[in-house]
Scaffold this motif. Sequence first.
Motif, mmCIF file in Angstrom:
data_model
loop_
_atom_site.group_PDB
_atom_site.id
_atom_site.type_symbol
_atom_site.label_atom_id
_atom_site.label_comp_id
_atom_site.label_asym_id
_atom_site.label_seq_id
_atom_site.Cartn_x
_atom_site.Cartn_y
_atom_site.Cartn_z
ATOM 1 N N THR A 10 0.494 -1.419 -0.200
ATOM 2 C CA THR A 10 0.119 0.032 -0.633
ATOM 3 C C THR A 10 0.731 1.373 0.116
ATOM 4 O OG1 THR A 10 -0.053 0.408 2.544
ATOM 5 C CG2 THR A 10 -1.949 -1.567 1.670
ATOM 6 N N THR A 11 0.299 2.219 -0.564
ATOM 7 C CA THR A 11 0.851 3.335 0.033
ATOM 8 C C THR A 11 1.726 3.654 1.383
ATOM 9 O OG1 THR A 11 -0.715 4.779 -1.641
ATOM 10 C CG2 THR A 11 0.744 6.001 -0.889
ATOM 11 N N PRO A 12 3.195 4.072 0.975
ATOM 12 C CA PRO A 12 4.106 3.703 2.023
ATOM 13 C C PRO A 12 3.570 5.095 3.727
ATOM 14 C CG PRO A 12 5.021 3.357 0.889
ATOM 15 C CD PRO A 12 4.019 3.588 0.197
ATOM 16 N N VAL A 13 3.393 4.704 4.781
ATOM 17 C CA VAL A 13 2.659 5.619 5.789
ATOM 18 C C VAL A 13 4.299 7.285 5.815
ATOM 19 C CG1 VAL A 13 0.434 4.990 6.117
ATOM 20 C CG2 VAL A 13 2.874 4.522 7.188
ATOM 21 N N GLY A 14 5.497 6.153 5.841
ATOM 22 C CA GLY A 14 6.537 7.149 6.381
ATOM 23 C C GLY A 14 8.085 5.838 6.054
ATOM 24 N N VAL A 15 9.154 6.662 5.946
ATOM 25 C CA VAL A 15 10.491 5.638 5.760
ATOM 26 C C VAL A 15 10.769 4.901 6.981
ATOM 27 C CG1 VAL A 15 12.381 5.619 4.288
ATOM 28 C CG2 VAL A 15 11.216 7.069 3.716
ATOM 29 N N PHE A 32 18.859 -10.237 6.376
ATOM 30 C CA PHE A 32 18.022 -10.122 6.934
ATOM 31 C C PHE A 32 16.525 -8.629 6.597
ATOM 32 C CE2 PHE A 32 21.413 -9.016 9.988
ATOM 33 C CZ PHE A 32 21.338 -9.201 11.535
ATOM 34 N N ASP A 33 16.887 -9.547 5.729
ATOM 35 C CA ASP A 33 16.161 -9.767 4.364
ATOM 36 C C ASP A 33 14.747 -9.841 5.099
ATOM 37 O OD1 ASP A 33 15.300 -8.853 1.293
ATOM 38 O OD2 ASP A 33 14.496 -10.464 1.778
ATOM 39 N N ALA A 34 13.873 -10.761 5.074
ATOM 40 C CA ALA A 34 12.506 -11.401 6.046
ATOM 41 C C ALA A 34 12.721 -10.199 6.980
ATOM 42 C CB ALA A 34 12.779 -12.465 6.516
ATOM 43 N N LEU A 35 13.149 -10.213 7.847
ATOM 44 C CA LEU A 35 12.691 -9.694 8.961
ATOM 45 C C LEU A 35 12.256 -7.898 8.207
ATOM 46 C CD1 LEU A 35 12.103 -8.221 11.815
ATOM 47 C CD2 LEU A 35 15.016 -7.664 11.770
ATOM 48 N N GLY A 36 13.265 -7.731 7.821
ATOM 49 C CA GLY A 36 13.103 -5.732 7.026
ATOM 50 C C GLY A 36 11.405 -6.258 6.202
ATOM 51 N N ARG A 37 11.173 -6.926 5.629
ATOM 52 C CA ARG A 37 9.916 -8.110 4.417
ATOM 53 C C ARG A 37 8.666 -7.512 5.460
ATOM 54 N NH1 ARG A 37 10.410 -8.339 -0.684
ATOM 55 N NH2 ARG A 37 12.965 -8.472 -1.480
ATOM 56 N N HIS A 38 9.028 -8.380 6.841
ATOM 57 C CA HIS A 38 7.808 -7.751 7.635
ATOM 58 C C HIS A 38 7.272 -6.676 7.922
ATOM 59 C CE1 HIS A 38 6.594 -12.743 8.925
ATOM 60 N NE2 HIS A 38 7.819 -12.801 7.688
ATOM 61 N N LEU A 39 8.769 -6.079 8.874
ATOM 62 C CA LEU A 39 8.308 -4.796 9.631
ATOM 63 C C LEU A 39 7.770 -4.263 8.458
ATOM 64 C CD1 LEU A 39 12.013 -4.316 10.852
ATOM 65 C CD2 LEU A 39 9.907 -4.308 12.394
ATOM 66 N N ALA A 40 7.980 -4.118 6.636
ATOM 67 C CA ALA A 40 7.747 -3.092 5.318
ATOM 68 C C ALA A 40 5.872 -3.623 5.782
ATOM 69 C CB ALA A 40 8.443 -3.551 4.307
ATOM 70 N N ARG A 42 3.976 -5.036 7.880
ATOM 71 C CA ARG A 42 3.775 -5.545 9.175
ATOM 72 C C ARG A 42 3.312 -3.349 9.206
ATOM 73 N NH1 ARG A 42 5.000 -9.901 12.838
ATOM 74 N NH2 ARG A 42 5.474 -11.442 11.488
ATOM 75 N N SER A 43 3.957 -2.796 9.027
ATOM 76 C CA SER A 43 3.904 -1.845 9.370
ATOM 77 C C SER A 43 3.455 -0.346 8.499
ATOM 78 C CB SER A 43 5.270 -0.663 9.644
ATOM 79 O OG SER A 43 6.067 -0.765 8.385
ATOM 80 N N ARG A 44 3.411 -1.029 6.994
ATOM 81 C CA ARG A 44 3.121 -0.293 5.841
ATOM 82 C C ARG A 44 3.899 1.121 5.429
ATOM 83 N NH1 ARG A 44 0.819 -4.170 5.094
ATOM 84 N NH2 ARG A 44 -1.521 -4.793 4.419
ATOM 85 N N CYS A 45 5.411 0.808 6.113
ATOM 86 C CA CYS A 45 6.827 1.945 5.891
ATOM 87 C C CYS A 45 7.383 1.080 5.260
ATOM 88 C CB CYS A 45 7.465 1.701 7.202
ATOM 89 S SG CYS A 45 6.030 3.083 8.536
ATOM 90 N N ALA A 46 8.067 2.192 4.503
ATOM 91 C CA ALA A 46 8.744 1.928 3.650
ATOM 92 C C ALA A 46 10.126 0.938 4.516
ATOM 93 C CB ALA A 46 8.851 2.883 2.490
ATOM 94 N N VAL A 47 10.929 0.266 3.887
ATOM 95 C CA VAL A 47 11.711 -0.181 4.588
ATOM 96 C C VAL A 47 13.160 0.113 4.243
ATOM 97 C CG1 VAL A 47 13.320 -1.937 6.414
ATOM 98 C CG2 VAL A 47 10.401 -1.546 6.607
ATOM 99 N N LEU A 48 14.437 1.327 3.966
ATOM 100 C CA LEU A 48 15.214 1.445 3.953
ATOM 101 C C LEU A 48 16.461 0.195 4.400
ATOM 102 C CD1 LEU A 48 17.071 2.056 1.289
ATOM 103 C CD2 LEU A 48 17.382 4.182 2.388
#
Length: 255
Positions: A10-15, A32-40, A42-48
């Motif tokens: 969905t449209t990211p609410v933050g970075v 750490f890719d799987a962790l990053g994808r879960h955070l993105a 579940r949070s609806r944030c873009a994760v760099l």
Amino acid sequence: MKGRLLLPDTTPVGVVVYLHGGGWMLGTLDDFDALGRHLADRSRCAVLMVDYRLAPEHPFPAGLDDAEDALDHVASDGLAAECSGLAPGLPLVIAGDSAGGNLATVVAALVRHRIRLALQLMIYPATDSRMSTPSYERHADSPFLSRADARWFYRHYAPQAIWSDPRISPLLAADLSGLPPAWIAVAEHDILHDEGVAYAHRLAADGVPVVLRRFEGVTHGCARMMNILEPADLLVSEAAAAMAAACRGRQQACT
């Protein structure tokens, strides 16, 4: 600066600028890719996920410099300009686990007067190079992170003569005021448990809003075990919820 941008569906609410663990020496973006994808997700944030330089080839402050450069790049909307799915001016979170949690809070302190951060989020962060807490005694021989492991990491990251530098041991900083709100997770069976708790208390004493969460029955590195450990899955969900709440301008209750 190299990294991997993970977008929610969905449209990211933050970075979120995320700094992985590994004692400043180990870890890849794939690890750490799987962790990053879960955070993105579940949070609806873009994760760099930042691919910062690692010791011993690149000792302190190389990794910290990379973390600051990444944060500057995102804050100046450089990332938004490169990615069509990312709007400029989104709320910004700095986050990390273990040594990455150390880098996250240190870089938050370095930029506190020039970059507005919605949240600093730390998962079992390293904050005190003295390694003298009761949790270090209780879990000195932990197979997940032992006292000997910690010493080995610190020695390769920086000369022992400068371990008390607050850019290495943020708990030893003279002043933590002005830092962004913090969310800190600690694991029950972790040598870093007590220093994570102590850092939360120091932040609160210096006027920083803090949420401290203790996860029972797990040890260091548990966040990447979210697919097999219920407390680890809860940790990831709560971390993602904290990111989302901060980016939506909702401050969570302090504990």
